[in-house]
Design a protein around this motif. Structure first.
Motif, PDB file in Angstrom:
ATOM      1  N   LYS A  13       0.835  -1.213   0.000  1.00 27.31           N
ATOM      2  CA  LYS A  13       0.000   0.000   0.000  1.00 27.31           C
ATOM      3  C   LYS A  13       0.861   1.251   0.000  1.00 27.31           C
ATOM      4  N   HIS A  14       1.937   1.208   0.769  1.00 30.70           N
ATOM      5  CA  HIS A  14       2.760   2.407   0.981  1.00 30.70           C
ATOM      6  C   HIS A  14       4.230   2.042   0.812  1.00 30.70           C
TER       7      HIS A  14
ATOM      8  N   SER B 152       1.196   7.163   7.086  1.00 29.58           N
ATOM      9  CA  SER B 152       0.819   5.809   7.506  1.00 29.58           C
ATOM     10  C   SER B 152       2.037   4.879   7.574  1.00 29.58           C
ATOM     11  N   ARG B 153       1.836   3.708   8.134  1.00 29.37           N
ATOM     12  CA  ARG B 153       2.858   2.662   8.196  1.00 29.37           C
ATOM     13  C   ARG B 153       3.363   2.335   6.792  1.00 29.37           C
ATOM     14  N   ILE B 154       4.681   2.139   6.674  1.00 30.38           N
ATOM     15  CA  ILE B 154       5.290   1.860   5.367  1.00 30.38           C
ATOM     16  C   ILE B 154       5.532   0.361   5.232  1.00 30.38           C
ATOM     17  N   ASP B 155       5.062  -0.214   4.122  1.00 29.89           N
ATOM     18  CA  ASP B 155       5.206  -1.653   3.913  1.00 29.89           C
ATOM     19  C   ASP B 155       6.586  -2.016   3.386  1.00 29.89           C
ATOM     20  N   LEU B 156       7.082  -1.196   2.475  1.00 29.25           N
ATOM     21  CA  LEU B 156       8.307  -1.531   1.742  1.00 29.25           C
ATOM     22  C   LEU B 156       9.138  -0.266   1.588  1.00 29.25           C
TER      23      LEU B 156
ATOM     24  N   GLY C 170      17.760   7.329   9.267  1.00 35.80           N
ATOM     25  CA  GLY C 170      16.842   8.282   9.889  1.00 35.80           C
ATOM     26  C   GLY C 170      15.518   8.458   9.187  1.00 35.80           C
ATOM     27  N   PHE C 171      15.218   7.597   8.207  1.00 36.41           N
ATOM     28  CA  PHE C 171      13.973   7.710   7.434  1.00 36.41           C
ATOM     29  C   PHE C 171      12.778   7.253   8.264  1.00 36.41           C
ATOM     30  N   LEU C 172      11.920   8.175   8.662  1.00 35.09           N
ATOM     31  CA  LEU C 172      10.659   7.875   9.361  1.00 35.09           C
ATOM     32  C   LEU C 172      10.757   6.667  10.307  1.00 35.09           C
ATOM     33  N   PRO C 173      11.457   6.802  11.421  1.00 33.56           N
ATOM     34  CA  PRO C 173      11.683   5.623  12.267  1.00 33.56           C
ATOM     35  C   PRO C 173      10.406   4.949  12.762  1.00 33.56           C
ATOM     36  N   VAL C 174       9.357   5.710  13.003  1.00 35.28           N
ATOM     37  CA  VAL C 174       8.130   5.091  13.524  1.00 35.28           C
ATOM     38  C   VAL C 174       7.373   4.341  12.430  1.00 35.28           C
ATOM     39  N   GLN C 175       7.242   4.971  11.267  1.00 35.81           N
ATOM     40  CA  GLN C 175       6.482   4.321  10.184  1.00 35.81           C
ATOM     41  C   GLN C 175       7.245   3.150   9.567  1.00 35.81           C
ATOM     42  N   SER C 176       8.566   3.085   9.807  1.00 35.29           N
ATOM     43  CA  SER C 176       9.382   2.031   9.190  1.00 35.29           C
ATOM     44  C   SER C 176       9.643   0.842  10.113  1.00 35.29           C
TER      45      SER C 176
END
Lengths: 207, 207
Positions: A5-6, A149-153, A165-171
Motif C-alpha cells: 500500500k505504501h 501511515s505505516r510503510i510496507d516496503l 533516519g527515514f521515518l523511524p516510527v512508520q518504518s
C-alpha cells in the motif's frame, strides 16, 4: 502479486553517480528528478496508494553550499513536475529554518494536484529527532508525521543497507529492499523486482 | 578492520528451524541459547563494547502458550548462562505485565556479572510503542531505553530484511546485515562475515 500500500523511497547515490561521471558532487541531483516522476507513474499504474520520498535532511544541509543548493533546487523542481499530475502532496520537515525552501511551504498541509488520488509524502529538511520531538532525552508530545501511515516496503538505491533516519516510527515493520545502482540510474525494472521480492515476504507486523 | 562498538542481534528463524527438523514450532528456542553464548564470547574477543539481543516482544506473547513459555524460558536460561560470565546486563521491557518473567526483574537496572566489562542489553517483553511511550498518537515524555547507545550494526538471522520494531531510535543509522541461516544454525563465520562487511561501509550518521 501482493502490492504494497505504501512505499518509502530512499533515492541515494546522487553524489557517487556524479563523481563517476566526472562531475562535481552536486551534479547528480538534477538527474534525480525525472526518475522520481517515472517511479510515480509506475507506482500509480500498479495501484500503490501512498509513497514517501526522502528529499533531504537537516543533517544534509551541513554539506557545502553548492551541494545544498543543488538538492534543494531539485526538490523544488520535483514538486513543479508533480503539480502537473494527479496527486495529493504533503511535505514534512522543519519549516522554522532558512534551509526549508519558502516556495514549498504551501504544501505542508496536504495539497491536491489535478484529480488527486495517490498520496505523495515528501521529506524536505526532515530530521528524525525533529519528528519525535527529541531533545536531551525527552521526546514528544506528538509525532510530527502522524499523518503518514505505516510503510510496507522501503526501497533504497545506492547500495547502503540502512534507513538513515527515514521515518523511524512508520518504518518499524517495513521490508527493506536495496538496489546497488545509483538513483540517477533508475530503471523501471528496479521497482518491478522490488515488488516481486516484497510479494514473497510474509507480513507479521511483529506478531 | 573497523570494529563496531555496539551490535544489535535479531535471532530470528527459531520456529522455521524447528519445523524443518520435524519439531513443533516451540522446539527451536532452546537451541538458541548456546548460539547466543558463543556469539557473546566471540564479540568479547573482538573488542565489541556493547550488544543488544532481541529476546521477545509484547506482540510475540500473543502466540500460543506453548510457544510463549518456550521463548520465555529460553530467555531465563540465557541469563543464567550469562550470569557465569563477565558482563553488565540490562534487561529492557514492559515489566508491568504477567508476561515479564519475575526472575528477570532484578536486571532491569544495569547488573554486573563477574568482572563486568561488556554491556549486554536484553529486550524482554519489549515493545517499540512502549519504548516511545506511544499511545493514540501522543509520545513521550522519555525514551524507556535512553540508557542504550546508538547501534552501529544490526545482524539478523533467518533471512528477513526488516527491523521488526527493534529499538527504532537507536537503529536510525544502523547498517543491517542479514543472514539467511536460521538462528539455531549459528556459525562463528556469520559474525566474522558481518563485521568484515560492516568494516567496508562508510559511516555518515545522516551527514
Amino acid at each position: 502479486m501482493r502490492i504494497p500500500k505504501h512505499i518509502g523511497i530512499i533515492p541515494d547515490g546522487n553524489r557517487r553517480w556524479a563523481l563517476a561521471k566526472g562531475l562535481g558532487k552536486e551534479g547528480g541531483y538534477n538527474n534525480g528528478i525525472l526518475p522520481g516522476l517515472d517511479l510515480y507513474h509506475i507506482c500509480r499504474e500498479l495501484g500503490i496508494e501512498e509513497m514517501t520520498f526522502y528529499g533531504f535532511t537537516v543533517d544534509n544541509t551541513k554539506r557545502p553550499t553548492i551541494q545544498r543548493e543543488a538538492f534543494s533546487q531539485a526538490c523544488v523542481k520535483a514538486v513543479e513536475k508533480l503539480s502537473k499530475e494527479d496527486a495529493e502532496l504533503l511535505i514534512l520537515g522543519k519549516t522554522s529554518s532558512a534551509m526549508f525552501p519558502d516556495v514549498l511551504k504551501p504544501y505542508t498541509s496536504r495539497y491536491r494536484f489535478g484529480a488527486g488520488g495517490m498520496k505523495i509524502n515528501f521529506l524536505v529538511n526532515y530530521s528524525w529527532e525533529w519528528d519525535l520531538g527529541l531533545h536531551e532525552g525527552v521526546i514528544g508530545p506528538t509525532l510530527k508525521t502522524s499523518d503518514v501511515s505505516r510503510i510496507d516496503l522501503v526501497i533504497r538505491w545506492g547500495g547502503r543497507r540502512r534507513l538513515s533516519g527515514f521515518l523511524p516510527v512508520q518504518s518499524v515493520y517495513s521490508d527493506l529492499y536495496v538496489i546497488d545502482d545509483y538513483w540517477p540510474d533508475f530503471k523501471p525494472q528496479h521497482i518491478y523486482d522490488a515488488i516481486e521480492w516484497y510479494s514473497k515476504q510474509d507480513v507479521t507486523l511483529g506478531g
